[in-house]
Design a protein around this motif. Structure first.
Motif, PDB file in Angstrom:
ATOM      1  N   TYR A 277      24.384  91.332  45.313  1.00  0.00           N
ATOM      2  CA  TYR A 277      25.251  91.994  46.294  1.00  0.00           C
ATOM      3  C   TYR A 277      25.401  91.097  47.519  1.00  0.00           C
ATOM      4  CZ  TYR A 277      24.827  96.526  43.876  1.00  0.00           C
ATOM      5  OH  TYR A 277      24.881  97.551  42.957  1.00  0.00           O
ATOM      6  N   THR A 278      26.643  90.877  47.951  1.00  0.00           N
ATOM      7  CA  THR A 278      26.929  90.121  49.168  1.00  0.00           C
ATOM      8  C   THR A 278      27.997  90.867  49.976  1.00  0.00           C
ATOM      9  OG1 THR A 278      28.528  88.800  47.927  1.00  0.00           O
ATOM     10  CG2 THR A 278      26.330  87.849  48.245  1.00  0.00           C
ATOM     11  N   PRO A 279      27.921  90.816  51.314  1.00  0.00           N
ATOM     12  CA  PRO A 279      28.894  91.556  52.127  1.00  0.00           C
ATOM     13  C   PRO A 279      30.264  90.892  52.098  1.00  0.00           C
ATOM     14  CG  PRO A 279      27.401  90.306  53.522  1.00  0.00           C
ATOM     15  CD  PRO A 279      26.875  90.167  52.123  1.00  0.00           C
ATOM     16  N   VAL A 280      31.302  91.727  52.099  1.00  0.00           N
ATOM     17  CA  VAL A 280      32.673  91.213  52.121  1.00  0.00           C
ATOM     18  C   VAL A 280      33.431  91.736  53.333  1.00  0.00           C
ATOM     19  CG1 VAL A 280      32.842  90.913  49.631  1.00  0.00           C
ATOM     20  CG2 VAL A 280      33.438  93.117  50.638  1.00  0.00           C
ATOM     21  N   ALA A 281      32.808  92.567  54.132  1.00  0.00           N
ATOM     22  CA  ALA A 281      33.436  93.104  55.331  1.00  0.00           C
ATOM     23  C   ALA A 281      32.597  92.741  56.550  1.00  0.00           C
ATOM     24  CB  ALA A 281      33.565  94.628  55.233  1.00  0.00           C
ATOM     25  N   ASP A 282      33.246  92.548  57.683  1.00  0.00           N
ATOM     26  CA  ASP A 282      32.547  92.224  58.923  1.00  0.00           C
ATOM     27  C   ASP A 282      33.212  92.995  60.060  1.00  0.00           C
ATOM     28  OD1 ASP A 282      30.693  91.083  60.554  1.00  0.00           O
ATOM     29  OD2 ASP A 282      31.704  89.139  60.714  1.00  0.00           O
ATOM     30  N   PRO A 283      32.528  93.924  60.690  1.00  0.00           N
ATOM     31  CA  PRO A 283      31.116  94.216  60.464  1.00  0.00           C
ATOM     32  C   PRO A 283      30.898  95.045  59.193  1.00  0.00           C
ATOM     33  CG  PRO A 283      32.020  95.740  62.049  1.00  0.00           C
ATOM     34  CD  PRO A 283      33.119  94.748  61.745  1.00  0.00           C
ATOM     35  N   HIS A 284      29.660  95.087  58.732  1.00  0.00           N
ATOM     36  CA  HIS A 284      29.323  95.869  57.551  1.00  0.00           C
ATOM     37  C   HIS A 284      27.976  96.537  57.780  1.00  0.00           C
ATOM     38  CE1 HIS A 284      27.426  91.912  56.912  1.00  0.00           C
ATOM     39  NE2 HIS A 284      26.453  92.617  56.349  1.00  0.00           N
ATOM     40  N   THR A 285      27.783  97.628  57.093  1.00  0.00           N
ATOM     41  CA  THR A 285      26.509  98.330  57.192  1.00  0.00           C
ATOM     42  C   THR A 285      25.515  97.712  56.212  1.00  0.00           C
ATOM     43  OG1 THR A 285      27.219  99.944  55.551  1.00  0.00           O
ATOM     44  CG2 THR A 285      27.626 100.485  57.858  1.00  0.00           C
ATOM     45  N   ALA A 286      24.252  97.841  56.543  1.00  0.00           N
ATOM     46  CA  ALA A 286      23.212  97.365  55.632  1.00  0.00           C
ATOM     47  C   ALA A 286      23.242  98.193  54.351  1.00  0.00           C
ATOM     48  CB  ALA A 286      21.848  97.466  56.300  1.00  0.00           C
ATOM     49  N   ILE A 287      22.782  97.599  53.273  1.00  0.00           N
ATOM     50  CA  ILE A 287      22.794  98.284  51.984  1.00  0.00           C
ATOM     51  C   ILE A 287      21.380  98.750  51.631  1.00  0.00           C
ATOM     52  CG2 ILE A 287      22.493  96.149  50.651  1.00  0.00           C
ATOM     53  CD1 ILE A 287      24.290  97.348  48.509  1.00  0.00           C
ATOM     54  N   ARG A 288      21.300  99.986  51.185  1.00  0.00           N
ATOM     55  CA  ARG A 288      20.061 100.549  50.644  1.00  0.00           C
ATOM     56  C   ARG A 288      20.380 101.079  49.249  1.00  0.00           C
ATOM     57  NH1 ARG A 288      16.141 101.688  54.676  1.00  0.00           N
ATOM     58  NH2 ARG A 288      16.981 101.547  56.806  1.00  0.00           N
ATOM     59  N   PHE A 289      19.395 101.076  48.379  1.00  0.00           N
ATOM     60  CA  PHE A 289      19.611 101.494  46.996  1.00  0.00           C
ATOM     61  C   PHE A 289      19.001 102.869  46.763  1.00  0.00           C
ATOM     62  CE2 PHE A 289      19.815  96.871  46.939  1.00  0.00           C
ATOM     63  CZ  PHE A 289      21.045  96.689  46.342  1.00  0.00           C
ATOM     64  N   SER A 290      19.799 103.743  46.136  1.00  0.00           N
ATOM     65  CA  SER A 290      19.386 105.130  45.976  1.00  0.00           C
ATOM     66  C   SER A 290      18.725 105.414  44.632  1.00  0.00           C
ATOM     67  CB  SER A 290      20.598 106.055  46.148  1.00  0.00           C
ATOM     68  OG  SER A 290      21.602 105.752  45.188  1.00  0.00           O
ATOM     69  N   ARG A 291      19.035 104.599  43.607  1.00  0.00           N
ATOM     70  CA  ARG A 291      18.399 104.855  42.314  1.00  0.00           C
ATOM     71  C   ARG A 291      16.887 104.761  42.475  1.00  0.00           C
ATOM     72  NH1 ARG A 291      20.882 100.947  37.979  1.00  0.00           N
ATOM     73  NH2 ARG A 291      21.491  99.705  39.798  1.00  0.00           N
TER      74      ARG A 291
END
Length: 303
Positions: A237-251
């Motif tokens: 996973y890499t960010p494509v938007a700026d600014p972007h929110t941090a990513i957390r995984f729910s599984r």
């Protein structure tokens, strides 16, 4: 069992296929050729029983290669039970191996210079029965090589199609042409698409998979085949938007491995699986089906 595995790299953003390339495979920690013993006679039932009893005593200490890696991340789903040994005649130049099968679990044992090792495994759903292997007059199963003919698709084509299915979220035509929908194909894709949707288009997902060289196949009574194979998978996973929110995984498994950590610039998930597929005979209308598996997410890293 000697063909180099193919790697598939597919990039998705919000579950949309954007690119597909083939690359050279990463090195796979399978049982090294130097550690194998080449068989000239079938395994005896006594040898199979001794190997299986040793497995019951020692558990994952009898594992090797991909099976060992998966077991470290996900304890084996193979409870003891009434076992049946399916013993094929060795293919010329190949190591001896056999299948130990219970009601819902299958283990592939292969002979190495270090002794018998579990090298592949699969678990099938409750109530499901794999097709019966064909036996010769001496009671031995018929081993097939990866390019065996007379089938809907060769064992290698099925393994490769499954790798493509995982890499493309089951969107690639080659995967859909060979494999039927199911738990390890279309259902797995839906789960990943749901995870990707939570990023709300702010993160791109690149998936790289490859089917491993080792493959074990048997002819079935209906003229089809059973085949066991392994796949490695890397999700980036890499960010494509700026600014972007941090990513957390729910599984749950990802949340546990990442310990709830939030990733800001990159997240890399590695996984591995051992699968069994049912291949219909040539001329059949049904597609090949991934009937069972043993899959584990092995690590998650990033920043």
């Amino acid at each position: 069992m000697t063909r180099a595995a193919c790697a598939i790299a597919i990039t998705l953003q919000s579950a949309l296929l954007t690119a597909c390339t083939e690359a050279r495979p990463q090195a796979a920690p399978a049982v090294p050729v130097s550690a194998m013993t080449v068989g000239v006679r079938p395994v005896s039932n006594t040898e199979a029983r001794r190997a299986y009893d040793r497995y019951l005593r020692l558990g994952d200490r009898t594992y090797a290669g991909l099976a060992l890696e998966i077991s470290r991340a996900r304890p084996e789903p193979f409870p003891p039970g009434d076992v049946r040994f399916i013993i094929p005649r060795p293919l010329p130049g190949s190591p001896r191996w056999f299948l130990a099968s219970t009601v819902r679990a299958q283990l592939i044992f292969q002979e190495t210079r270090a002794g018998w090792r579990v090298v592949a495994g699969s678990a099938t759903p409750a109530g499901y029965r794999l097709p019966e292997p064909a036996l010769d007059p001496d009671g031995h199963a018929m081993a097939l090589d990866e390019h065996a003919t007379g089938l809907y698709a060769t064992p290698r084509q099925v393994a490769h199609a499954h790798a493509i299915s995982l890499a493309s979220m089951h969107l690639h035509p080659q995967a859909r042409a060979v494999l039927a929908p199911g738990t390890h194909t279309s259902d797995a894709a839906r789960d990943l698409q749901a995870e990707q949707a939570l990023t709300r288009g702010q993160w791109a997902l690149s998936i790289t998979t490859h089917d491993l060289p080792a493959l074990y196949a048997l002819r079935t009574k209906d003229g089809g085949a059973l085949t066991w194979y392994g796949i490695r998978e890397t999700q980036t996973y890499t960010p494509v938007a700026d600014p972007h929110t941090a990513i957390r995984f729910s599984r749950p498994v990802l949340a546990a491995l990442s310990r709830g950590r939030a990733f800001v610039s990159r997240a890399v998930i590695k996984a591995a699986g051992s699968f069994v597929a049912v291949i219909p005979p040539a001329g059949a209308t049904a597609k090949a089906a991934v009937a069972g598996g043993w899959y584990a997410t092995t690590s998650i890293n990033g920043s």
